[in-house]
Design an enzyme around this catalytic site. Structure first.
Site, PDB file in Angstrom:
ATOM      1  CB  CYS A   1      -9.161  46.478 112.457  1.00 43.89           C
ATOM      2  SG  CYS A   1      -9.897  47.105 113.958  1.00 43.89           S
ATOM      3  CB  SER A   2     -12.340  48.185 109.212  1.00 41.54           C
ATOM      4  OG  SER A   2     -11.265  47.821 108.401  1.00 41.54           O
ATOM      5  CB  CYS A   3     -13.245  50.880 114.644  1.00 47.12           C
ATOM      6  SG  CYS A   3     -12.392  49.676 115.678  1.00 47.12           S
ATOM      7  CB  CYS A  22     -10.423  52.227 111.904  1.00 52.25           C
ATOM      8  SG  CYS A  22      -9.846  51.053 113.151  1.00 52.25           S
TER       9      CYS A  22
END
Lengths: 125, 212
Positions: B117-119, B114
């Site tokens: 962000c950090s999905c 991702c």
């Protein structure tokens, strides 16, 4: 010849506790912040799109401000996003958060070591 | 409160007289206000943390992969509608996101990232590892996926194409690794034990049959 680029740890970052197969939270506050975001989303306070957009904005601003963004600061950005959305959605004010933070600080300092830290321990409460 | 988030990075170290860290104080402040106003229930927060820390992990995803390896109908369902197929075994998307399964073949290896962000597909993989959330992974995997694989100790045949899938708030990807050789006739349970978290992100391969 320079050594090969090693900027990505092989799933191991020194000092970061983790179990064999997965991540764990570094500190309890990170777990609480994580859970609060999930619960507020479940209540419909924000959509997951809003959350992702706010979080990526927070990370971009932090990077621009010199955050190394190594993953260890991730939950800082997470909490900052949560504070921002809580204020934006009118669940609380920035002033109330700041006052409450000071109250917790006074409560913690007034609590004898080894006793649970409770908000009512705040000498000004 | 836009600009006051970053300044504490340098000085939330423990002062001799301070009991709680800056981040801890901020979290307690937020939580106590949300609890007072009835937006969150402390017991529910604890239950959720426990669920993610100890119960979910990447095991849910491993079960999905093992089922896909053994049941052609399930595999076909995963390809067609991964969100439904995954929730049919009890792993619903908490954020309402759509799941998509990308299958590795001898010709194509898939990696998930991702970049924004950090999905991450929490319901099947638990919480993301630290490196997944870090800028080096997020940026390098896009420009040099083979280099990233080498960092993780994975070497693929020269002819294998590497595809990078960028997660969003709407779509989360789960890599379906190739079934290891020598596992003919194995049960789902035994197969699931070969499926590592990294093999479902694409930065690793399943364990080999002889190693279990």
């Amino acid at each position: 010849m320079s050594p090969p680029e090693r900027d990505i740890p092989r799933g191991e970052v020194p000092g970061v506790p983790r179990d064999a197969d997965g991540p764990v939270f570094d500190e309890p506050w990170q777990a609480q912040a994580f859970a609060m975001a999930v619960k507020l989303h479940e209540r419909g306070v924000f959509t997951w799109n809003e959350w992702a957009a706010a979080l990526s904005g927070e990370i971009r601003r932090a990077q621009a401000a010199g955050d190394p963004d190594t993953g260890s600061t991730y939950y800082r950005h997470w909490l900052a996003t949560l504070e921002r959305l809580v204020v934006e959605k009118g669940l609380g004010t920035a002033g109330a958060l700041s006052e409450r933070k000071d109250a917790w600080d006074r409560a913690a300092r007034a609590t004898p070591h080894g006793r649970p830290i409770l908000l009512e321990n705040d000498p000004l409460a | 409160m836009s600009d006051d988030h970053h300044h504490d990075h340098d000085h939330d170290h423990d002062h001799p007289d301070s009991v709680l860290s800056e981040m801890d104080l901020r979290t307690r402040a937020l939580e106590s206000i949300l609890v007072e106003k009835g937006y969150v229930d402390p017991a529910a927060l604890d239950a959720l943390v426990d669920l993610y820390e100890t119960k979910i992990g990447p095991r849910n995803g491993a079960r999905v992969v093992a089922k896909a390896w053994t049941d052609p109908n399930y595999r076909e369902w995963l390809d067609r509608d991964a969100t439904e197929a995954i929730s049919s075994v009890g792993y619903g998307g908490r954020q309402g996101e759509h799941m998509r399964v990308v299958a590795n073949t001898p010709d194509t290896h898939n990696i998930v990232v991702c970049t924004l962000c950090s999905c991450y597909p929490w319901p099947v993989l638990g919480l993301p590892p630290v490196w997944y959330k870090a800028a080096p992974y997020r940026s390098k995997v896009v420009r040099d996926p083979r280099g990233v694989l080498a960092d993780f100790g994975v070497e693929l045949p020269a002819g294998t194409q590497v595809r990078v899938w960028d997660s969003t708030a709407e779509v989360r990807y789960l890599v379906l690794p190739m079934r290891p050789a020598g596992t003919e006739g194995w049960t789902e349970e035994r197969l699931a034990a070969l499926v590592t978290r990294d093999s479902m992100i694409g930065t690793g391969l399943p364990l080999e049959a002889r190693k279990t």
